[in-house]
Design a protein around this motif. Structure first.
Motif: not given
Length: 1503
Positions: A313-328, A364-373
C-alpha cells in the motif's frame, strides 16, 4: 546596414526578421569605400532568398512556397497578439497560442528543409492548415478559405456561390475541430484542480519479491487507486478496475513480451476524486499453488489453488493532487506486507498496513508514476514515448465526471462480497472456493476478465481462505457480454470445498450454487448495489442444468423464499433452498446501451404500453441524468414521435415539451456539457419532425400567456433558458419546409408574431429573441436563395440596371429605391459572420460596382428638374454613406497584417465611394438645398473617417452647403446647428482627431478666400467648430480616464461652451451628465447647483416645455421647475446646505400661496423650511478645508496645463489625504514642495508637476447680517461657504535678526487668490483669475524686485560680470525697447477705465507707486553700473544715462519723487513703501518665491 549614394554613406535600421530586396550593383557608381571584413550581423542569421519580380507592377515577391509564406505571416500576426495576451494575463489562451506557435515553427522548419516525401508533405500540409485555421478561430481572426488541396482560395478565381459554399464548409470543419480542441486544451492547460476535466495516471511496475517456491503469483494491482471511506474504517472502495500481472516464481512475468514493459494507464480521474482526503495505490498479491506454503508431507498436494499472500500500500494523494512533482524517472518503493495467519483476509490486512508501518524485510515493488492531464487519445498523442498501443488501460468503475460523446461502454463489474456457509457433516469449516461462469439459456459460458491487461477467461475462481465460516473476498472482476446476448445471459456461482491433498480434493463436488439474472423481465438491467442471492443445494450435475433453477427466484428480495423445502420439481431432479448458507455479491453496470430505469425504458418503448405513457413522461424528469444522456438520440426520437403521432390532440403536448426542456437543461450541466455536440448533430442530421414547430410554439405561447397574467408557472424560467435550442428545432423545421412550401415562412412568421404580441417587461426579452430568430431566418432565406437559379437570376438582374433601360421611369425609380433600401439593410445587418472577411469584401466589391452603376443611371434618368426625385437621391446618399462607414471597411481598426491584405487585394473602397459621393453631390446643382440640413450628419460622418486624401476630397462639401444655404437665406444657420449637433455625437462615439480639426480649419478658410462676402461668417463658424472640437476631444480623452475630476472639468467646459453659443439643448444634456458624475461620488451640493442651472432656464408659467427642456413628456414649465426644485432641495438637504434649500422653499411657498393656491403643498413646504431652520441651529456642520492646486508642465491636457485651482475639501478631509488622492489621479506627476509659482523650467517641461497647499477662505458677510447680533451657527456657515477670495500667508524676515526677539524682523507675506465662481458651486474646484491690471502690478513688482536683487548681489560680490546688469537696465531705460509702463498708461490711466472700473482705484494708485519707485531703483543700478563698467563699454553706459535722464524727468513729473536710502548702509533691505506695495497685491502667485510647503523660509539671505 550601410548603403552608399555616390560617396555618401547612408544608414538603415535593420531588425530581426526584416526582409530587404537589394538591387544589383550599378557599375556607374564609383569611389565606394572599402567593404569591411566583418559586418554587424552574424552570417548565420542572414539568409539569401530567391524572389520573383513582377515588372509591370514593380512588386517584389518571395519565391518561397505559399504555405511557408502563410505560416510566416501567421506567426508574425499571432506573435503580437500573444504578447498582448501575456500583458492582460489571459493565461489559458496564452499557453494555447504558445503551443500552436511552437508547432507551426517546427513544421515550418520541416517544410523549408525540402526533404519530405510527397505523402509526408501532404500530411504535414494538412496539419499546418488545420492548426492555422484553429488558431485563427480561437483568436477571433479571419477565416481562411481553402480548396480541396489546402491552398488558400483566391476569390478572383471563384464564383460568389462557390466562395460562399467554401466558407460554409470551412466554418463547419473548424467548428468541429474547435469542439475537439477546446476539450483537449481545457484538459491539458487548466492547472487549477477545480477546472480539470479528466486526469490520467501512468504507472510503471517492477516487483521485487522473494522467491516463494510457487509456480506463479497473481499480482492484481487492484484499481490502483483506493479510498478509505471513513479513515478509521477497514473498508476500501475501488475507483478503477484491476490491473493484473501474472508473475512466475522465477521473478519474471509469465508473458515474456511484458518484460520491462509493465505499464498501466488509469483514466478518467475527476475533480470529485481529487477532492477526496486519501488516495491509495494498492497491490493485492495472490499466490497460485498449494494450500499451505510450507507443506512437506509425503502425500501429493493439490496445486493451482488461489491463496492470499500479502499486500502493498502507498498513499499517493499528494502526487495525484500535484503537491509533489513526479516524473517517469523517479521511482517509489512500496513495501510488501505478507499475510500472517492462513485465514487473514486481504482487505483486513489493508487496514492494518495503513494503520501501522511494518518491516517488509526488503521485499516490495518499485513503481514509477506520472500524472498526465487529458484522455487516453490525447496522452497517446502527446506522450508517445510513455503511452503506446501496448500500454494497458484501466477504466474507471463508473462513468467519468464528463461523459464524452462516443464513449461507448457495456461493462458489468461484479464484486464477490461475503458468504456464510455451514460445515454440515465436516468436523472443521470448509475451505470455500467460488466458481463463477456466465451462462446463457443453454448453459454455454462466455468471457470473464479478471483485470486490465489479462486475457478473457471462461470461469472465475475465488481466493480460498483456510477453514473460514464467513469468508469476505472483496474481489472485483469484469463481465464482458455482447449486447445482443445480455437478455439471455445470467451469472452462475458454484460453491466447492477444496482439500489440501490432491486425492481428497478430486472427490469433492460442488455442494451448492446460486445465480442471478442480468436482465429483468421488464427489460431493465440488473440494479447496482448489493444482492443477497438464494443458495440452492442439490445434486452436483443437476445444479449445472439451467432448467433446474432458471425459473426460480435468484435473490432474497424477489419474494418470500422459504428457508427449506422444495422449490421446483422437474424431470431432471430437485433443488432445495439452503437455509443455513448465504451469499452476497455487488454489481456495477457501466453501459451506454443498457438502462436500469423502468420509466426510461417504458418511454423508449412506449408503444408496448401506451396506457403508461403519461406516467413515463412525468417520470423522465426524475431519472438520473447519466441514464438520459446515454440514450439522448433515442429519447428525443421517442418524444417527437409521440408529439407527431398525437398531432390531432394536445394530451401530451405539455408533457413532451417539459421533457424536452428537462433534457436541454440537463445538457447545459457541466457534467454533460460535451453532449452539446450530440444535440447539435441530432438537430442538424436526425431531427425530422416537420410539424413539431406547431406544437412547440403552442406550448411556448401558453407558458408566456400564463406568466403574463401573473400566475405561477413552474417551468417558466427553465423554458426561457432552453429557448435557444427550442428555436433551433423550429429553425431546422423551417429549413426543411421552406424548399417544399414557400408559404411556410408566412405561417411561421404569423406564429412568431403571436409570441411578440405578449405584454409585460419579460416579454421584451422574448421579442428580442424572436427578432433574433427572424434575422436568422432572413439570413437563411438569402443563403438558400442563392442555390436556386431563379433567385440568382433575379440578383443578377438587380445588379445590372442596364437591363431595365427599356422600362418606364417610374418602374426603374421604384426598383432603384427598393434596391438601395435592400443594400442598406444588408450592409447594416451583417449577413455573413464577422470572420468571413473574403466573403464580406467580395460582397462589398459587388455593392460598390452596383452603386456606381446605379449612380450613372441616376445621372442619366433622374438628374433633370422634371425627373428629379428627392427621396431617390436621398436613399442613394444614405446608402453610400452607410457603405463607406460600415465596420468591415474601417481599416484603422484592423491589425497591420489584415490591413495590408485588404489593401493589396481590394484597395481602399472608402476612397472610391467617397470620391463618388463628392462627384454626385456637385452634380445636384440647385437641388442641393433639398438635402440641407438632412445630409449634413451623413457627410460629417464620412469626413471623420481617417484618411488624408478622403478628407481633403469631402470636407469642401461643407463649404458648398454653406454657400447653398447662404444664397437662399443670407445665412447658414441650419447647417451650423446641424453640424454642431452631429459633431457632438460623432466625436463622443470615437470619430475625429486633431488632424481633422486642422484640415477642417485650413480647407474651409482656403475656400472662403475667394468669397469675401461669406468669409467673415465662415471664419466665425471655423472658430466655433474648432473651439467645440477642442473641448470634445478633451472630453472624449478623459471619459476613459480614472480621474473623475477631469471628466467633470471637461463636462463643465462643454456645457459652458454650449451656453455661450446659445445651444440650450446640448447645454442641458451636459448639465445632466455633470449631475450624474456628482451623484456617483455623493457630491450632493454640487449636483444641486448643477440642476439649479437648468431650473433657471424655466419660468413659472403654464407654457409647454421646449423639446430641449423636457425631462418628462407633456410637462409644463411650471411642473418641471417644481419637480426640479423638489429634487434640488433634497440634494441641498443631504449636502447640509440648508440656507440654499430655504431660499428655494420660500420661492415654492410663494408660488403655492400667491399663484396656484395649493395650501396643502404650502403647508408641507413651510414645515420643511422649519426643519431646515432647526437644523441650522442644532446640527454641527464641519467646515471644509480649501486647497490651492497648481498643475504645471506640458504633460497636462490644456484645460489643466499651468493653471491654479482652488479645491473645496470634504468634511474632515486634511491636506495629506487630499494630496494623496490627488497624486493617485496623476501617478506620474512630481510633487512640488514649494508654494511659489515655479519658473519656466517647470512650466515648459514635458513632465507633470503638482503643487498643493492649504489656503484660508475670506469671509464675506451678507449685507443683511452686518452690524447685527448674529448667532455663531449662522456666521460659521459663511466662513466656508459663498467664498470667492482666499488668502495664503507666510512669514519672511527683513533686516538684521534679533536673537532675543525674532518677531522684531518677522514680516508676513500674504497672497490673495480669487476664483472665477464662488464655492461651493457646480464643481468642487474653480480656476483662479487675475485681471489685466493685477497682471500689470505683478509684472512691475517682479521687475523692481529683479533690479533690487541684482543691486544687492553686485554690492556683495565685486567679481560678478557686468553683462546681466547691463542687459536688465538697458532693456528698461532704452526707448527702443522700453514701453512697459507706457503701455500701462495707455491701458489703465485713462478716464474711460476709471469710469468703467471704479473699484480698481486703489490698485491704480499701487501701480503708479510701483512705477515711481522704479526710478530710484534704476538710478541706483546705473550708478553701480558706472562704477564697474569698462572703458570699451563707456559709450554704452553714457547712452543709458541719457535715456534714464529723460525717463526720470517724465516719471517724477507724473507720479512724484521717491528716494532710496544709502545703499551702502542698507544693503539687505528694501524701502518700506516698496514692501507695502509688494504686500498689497490682490493676486501675486509669481511673487511667492523660495518657500517650501509647511516650512517657511527666507526669500533673501540675511546680511
Amino acid at each position: 546596414m550601410l548603403f552608399w549614394r555616390g560617396s555618401e554613406q547612408i544608414g538603415f535600421l535593420c531588425t530581426l526578421s526584416l526582409t530587404l530586396y537589394v538591387c544589383p550593383f550599378s557599375p556607374l557608381s564609383t569611389s565606394l569605400p572599402p567593404i569591411p571584413s566583418q559586418g554587424a550581423f552574424p552570417a548565420s542569421i542572414v539568409q539569401l532568398r530567391k524572389v520573383i519580380i513582377e515588372k509591370d507592377q514593380e512588386v517584389v515577391l518571395s519565391a518561397e512556397m505559399p504555405l511557408v509564406k502563410e505560416v510566416t505571416t501567421t506567426l508574425r500576426e499571432w506573435g503580437s497578439i500573444w504578447k498582448q495576451l501575456y500583458v492582460v494575463n489571459t493565461s489559458t489562451l496564452f499557453v494555447c497560442v504558445q503551443r500552436l506557435m511552437w508547432d507551426l515553427m517546427e513544421w515550418r522548419s520541416q517544410l523549408l528543409s525540402g526533404t519530405l516525401p510527397s505523402d509526408e508533405f501532404k500530411e504535414l500540409k494538412q496539419k499546418v492548415t488545420s492548426k492555422i485555421d484553429y488558431g485563427n478561430k480561437i483568436l477571433e481572426l479571419d477565416l481562411v478559405v481553402r480548396d480541396v488541396n489546402g491552398n488558400m482560395l483566391d476569390p478572383e478565381n471563384a464564383s460568389v456561390i462557390s466562395l460562399f459554399r467554401a466558407h460554409q464548409d470551412a466554418t463547419t470543419k473548424i467548428n468541429e475541430r474547435i469542439k475537439e480542441e477546446q476539450v483537449r486544451f481545457e484538459q491539458t492547460y487548466h492547472n487549477d484542480q477545480s477546472q480539470r476535466c479528466r486526469f490520467t495516471g501512468l504507472l510503471y511496475v517492477s516487483p521485487e519479491l522473494a522467491r516463494i517456491g510457487e509456480d506463479s503469483l497473481h499480482v492484481p494491482l487492484s484499481s490502483g487507486l483506493y479510498l478509505n471511506i471513513p479513515l478509521s474504517s477497514s473498508l476500501f472502495t475501488s475507483i478503477f478496475e484491476n490491473y493484473l500481472i501474472r508473475w512466475t516464481s522465477k521473478g519474471f512475468p509469465k508473458d515474456v513480451d511484458m518484460l520491462n514493459n509493465l505499464k498501466v494507464v488509469f483514466t478518467d480521474l475527476g475533480n470529485k476524486d481529487l477532492n477526496r482526503d486519501k488516495i491509495y495505490l494498492i497491490c493485492q498479491i495472490v499466490r497460485v499453488g498449494r494450500m499451505e506454503l510450507k507443506e512437506t508431507g509425503t502425500k501429493k498436494c493439490t496445486l493451482g489453488l488461489r491463496r492470499p499472500f500479502g499486500v502493498a500500500v502507498m498513499d499517493i494523494s499528494d502526487i495525484i493532487k500535484g503537491k509533489i512533482e513526479c516524473d517517469e524517472e523517479k521511482q517509489y518503493f512500496i513495501p510488501f506486507v505478507p499475510v500472517v495467519a492462513e485465514n487473514d483476509f486481504l482487505h483486513s490486512l489493508l487496514n492494518k498496513v495503513t494503520a501501522s508501518r511494518g518491516d517488509s524485510g526488503g521485499q516490495g515493488l518499485w513503481v514509477t508514476m506520472k500524472a498526465l492531464v487529458g484522455d487516453i487519445i490525447q496522452i497517446r498523442k502527446e506522450y508517445p514515448h510513455l503511452v503506446d498501443r501496448s500500454t494497458v488501460v484501466a477504466r474507471k468503475l463508473g462513468f467519468p465526471e464528463i461523459i464524452m460523446p462516443g464513449d461507448i461502454r457495456n461493462d458489468i463489474y461484479l464484486t464477490l462480497w461475503t458468504g456464510d456457509f455451514d460445515k454440515y457433516n465436516k468436523t472443521t469449516q470448509k475451505n470455500m472456493e467460488v466458481i463463477m461462469t456466465v451462462c446463457d439459456e443453454e448453459g454455454k459460458a462466455n468471457s470473464i476478465c479478471l483485470g486490465a491487461g489479462d486475457r478473457p477467461l471462461n470461469e472465475y475462481r475465488s481466493v480460498i481462505y483456510y477453514q473460514v465460516k464467513q469468508p469476505r473476498w472483496m474481489e472485483t472482476f469484469k463481465v464482458a457480454i455482447p449486447l445482443e446476448e445480455m437478455h439471455r445471459s445470467h451469472l452462475r456461482f458454484m460453491f466447492r470445498h477444496r482439500s489440501s491433498q490432491e486425492s481428497k480434493d478430486k472427490s469433492e463436488k460442488n455442494f451448492a450454487m446460486a445465480f442471478v439474472h442480468l436482465m429483468k423481465a421488464d427489460g431493465t438491467v440488473l440494479q447496482d448495489g448489493l444482492h443477497e442471492l438464494v443458495v440452492f443445494k442439490g445434486d452436483s450435475k443437476r445444479m449445472e442444468d439451467v432448467n433446474s433453477y432458471l425459473s426460480q427466484p435468484s435473490t432474497r428480495n424477489q419474494g418470500d423464499v422459504p428457508k427449506g423445502g422444495t422449490l421446483s420439481r422437474s424431470s431432471v431432479g430437485v433443488l432445495s433452498v439452503s437455509s443455513r448458507d448465504s451469499f452476497t455479491v455487488s454489481t456495477l453496470v457501466c453501459s451506454t446501451k443498457l438502462t436500469q430505469n423502468v420509466g426510461l425504458l417504458g418511454l423508449l418503448k412506449w408503444r408496448t404500453r401506451p396506457e403508461l405513457l403519461k406516467e413515463n413522461l412525468e417520470k423522465l424528469k426524475i431519472i438520473d441524468g447519466e441514464q438520459v444522456v446515454k440514450f439522448l438520440q433515442d429519447t428525443l426520437d421517442a418524444l417527437f414521435t409521440i408529439m407527431m403521432e398525437h398531432s390531432q390532440t394536445d394530451d401530451y403536448d405539455i408533457l413532451v415539451f417539459d421533457a424536452l426542456i428537462y433534457i436541454i437543461g440537463l445538457i447545459a450541466d457541466r457534467k454533460f456539457q460535451h453532449f452539446n455536440t450530440v444535440l447539435e448533430a441530432y438537430i442538424k442530421q436526425h431531427f425530422s419532425a416537420t410539424l413539431a414547430y406547431k406544437k412547440l410554439m403552442s406550448v411556448l405561447k401558453r407558458y408566456l400567456d400564463v406568466s403574463s397574467r401573473g400566475e405561477q408557472c413552474e417551468n417558466y424560467l427553465r423554458t426561457l433558458k432552453a429557448l435557444e435550442y427550442i428555436f433551433k428545432f423550429i429553425e431546422c423545421v423551417f429549413l426543411v419546409q421552406l424548399i417544399h412550401d414557400p408559404a411556410f415562412s408566412f405561417s411561421l412568421s404569423l406564429s412568431l408574431s403571436s409570441l411578440s404580441l405578449s405584454q409585460g417587461e419579460t416579454f421584451q426579452h422574448i421579442q428580442d429573441i424572436v427578432a433574433s430568430l427572424l434575422r436568422t431566418i432572413n439570413r437563411t432565406v438569402i443563403t438558400m436563395g442563392r442555390e436556386h437559379a431563379l433567385i440568382v437570376t433575379r440578383m443578377h438582374a438587380c445588379l445590372n440596371p442596364h437591363s431595365h433601360t427599356h422600362t418606364l421611369s417610374v418602374l426603374l425609380q421604384d426598383f432603384l429605391m427598393e434596391t438601395f433600401l435592400l443594400f442598406k439593410e444588408l450592409i447594416g445587418k451583417h449577413v455573413y459572420p464577422s470572420d468571413w472577411m473574403a466573403m464580406i469584401m467580395v460582397q462589398n466589391r459587388v455593392f460598390l460596382r452596383a452603386i456606381n452603376t446605379y449612380a450613372d443611371t441616376m445621372n442619366l434618368k433622374f438628374l433633370n428638374n422634371n425627373d428629379f426625385e428627392v427621396q431617390l437621391w436621398n436613399n442613394y446618399f444614405h446608402l453610400a454613406v452607410a457603405f463607406i462607414t460600415q465596420e468591415s471597411l474601417q481599416l484603422q481598426h484592423f491589425s497591420p497584417t489584415k490591413r495590408n491584405k485588404i489593401l493589396a487585394k481590394y484597395g481602399d473602397m472608402r476612397r472610391l465611394i467617397g470620391f463618388a459621393i463628392r462627384d454626385m453631390w456637385y452634380k445636384l446643382g440647385g437641388n442641393k438645398i433639398c438635402f440641407i440640413p438632412g445630409m449634413v450628419g451623413p457627410i460629417l460622418e464620412m469626413t471623420l473617417i481617417p484618411g488624408e486624401e478622403l478628407r481633403r476630397a469631402t470636407i469642401p462639401i461643407f463649404f458648398d452647403m454653406m454657400q447653398c444655404e447662404h444664397k437662399l437665406s443670407a445665412h447658414f444657420q441650419k447647417f451650423e446647428n446641424e453640424i454642431i449637433l452631429k459633431l457632438d455625437h460623432e466625436v463622443e462615439g470615437g470619430g475625429g482627431d486633431e488632424r481633422y480639426m486642422e484640415l477642417l480649419e485650413t480647407i474651409l478658410l482656403e475656400c472662403a478666400v475667394e468669397h469675401p462676402l461669406l468669409r467673415p461668417e465662415v471664419e466665425h463658424f471655423v472658430d466655433l467648430v474648432k473651439g467645440l472640437l477642442v473641448r470634445l476631444l478633451d472630453y472624449r480623452t478623459v471619459m476613459s480616464d480614472d480621474s473623475r475630476n477631469n471628466r467633470m472639468s471637461c463636462t463643465v467646459n462643454l456645457l459652458n461652451f454650449y451656453k455661450d453659443i446659445n445651444r440650450e439643448g446640448m447645454y442641458i444634456r451636459y448639465l445632466y451628465k455633470l449631475r450624474d458624475l456628482h451623484m456617483a461620488v455623493e457630491n450632493y451640493t454640487e449636483a444641486a447647483y448643477t440642476l439649479l442651472l437648468h431650473s433657471r432656464l424655466l419660468k413659472w408659467s403654464e407654457d409647454q416645455c421646449s423639446p430641449q427642456f423636457e425631462v418628462r413628456s407633456c410637462q409644463t414649465q411650471r411642473q418641471q421647475k417644481e419637480d426640479l426644485y423638489e429634487t434640488i432641495i433634497g440634494y441641498f438637504d443631504k449636502g447640509k446646505m440648508w440656507e440654499e434649500a430655504i431660499t428655494l422653499c420660500k420661492e415654492l411657498a410663494d408660488q403655492y400661496e400667491m399663484e396656484v393656491f395649493e395650501y396643502e403643498l404650502l403647508s408641507q413646504s413651510l414645515k420643511q423650511q422649519a426643519r431646515f431652520y432647526e437644523n441650522i441651529m442644532t446640527i454641527l456642520r464641519p467646515k471644509p478645508d480649501y486647497f490651492a492646486v497648481g498643475y504645471y508642465g506640458q504633460g497636462y491636457p490644456p484645460f489643466l496645463r499651468n493653471k491654479v485651482f482652488i479645491h473645496r475639501g470634504k468634511e474632515y478631509e486634511r491636506r495629506d489625504d487630499f494630496q494623496n488622492q490627488l497624486m493617485s489621479q496623476f501617478p506620474s506627476a512630481v510633487r512640488l514642495n514649494i508654494t511659489t509659482m515655479p519658473g519656466d523650467d517647470v512650466r515648459l517641461s514635458p513632465l507633470q508637476y503638482i503643487q498643493c497647499f492649504t489656503v484660508q477662505p475670506v469671509l464675506e458677510i451678507p449685507s443683511r447680517l452686518k452690524s447685527k447680533p448674529v448667532p455663531d451657527q449662522i456666521i460659521n456657515f459663511y466662513k466656508s461657504n459663498y467664498v470667492q477670495r482666499f488668502h495664503y500667508s507666510r512669514p519672511v524676515r527683513k533686516g538684521p535678526v534679533d536673537p532675543s526677539n525674532e518677531f522684531v524682523s518677522m514680516w508676513i507675506e500674504r497672497t490673495t487668490f480669487t476664483t472665477v465662481y464662488k464655492l461651493p458651486g457646480i464643481l468642487r474646484w474653480f480656476e483662479t483669475t487675475i485681471s489685466p491690471l493685477e497682471n500689470a502690478i505683478e509684472t512691475m513688482q517682479s521687475t523692481n524686485d529683479k533690479i533690487l536683487t541684482l543691486i544687492n548681489q553686485y554690492q556683495a560680490d565685486d567679481a560678478l560680470p557686468i553683462n546681466p546688469l547691463s542687459m536688465l537696465l538697458n532693456g528698461i531705460v532704452d526707448p527702443a525697447v522700453m514701453g512697459g509702463f507706457a503701455k500701462y498708461e495707455k491701458a489703465f490711466f485713462t478716464e474711460e477705465y476709471n469710469l468703467q472700473h471704479p473699484e480698481d482705484r486703489d490698485k491704480l494708485e499701487g501701480l503708479k507707486d510701483l512705477i515711481a519707485w522704479q526710478i530710484p531703483l534704476l538710478g541706483g543700478g546705473i550708478s553701480l553700473h558706472g562704477k564697474r563698467v569698462t572703458d570699451d563699454l563707456r559709450p554704452f553706459h553714457e547712452r543709458m544715462e541719457e535715456c534714464f535722464t529723460h525717463m526720470r524727468k517724465k516719471v517724477e513729473k507724473e507720479y512724484g519723487v521717491r528716494e532710496l536710502p544709502d545703499m551702502d548702509e542698507r544693503k539687505s533691505s528694501r524701502p518700506r513703501s516698496v514692501l507695502r506695495s509688494f504686500r498689497q497685491s490682490v493676486i501675486s502667485i509669481s511673487s511667492l518665491q523660495g518657500s517650501e510647503c509647511g516650512t517657511p523660509t527666507k526669500p533673501y539671505p540675511d546680511r
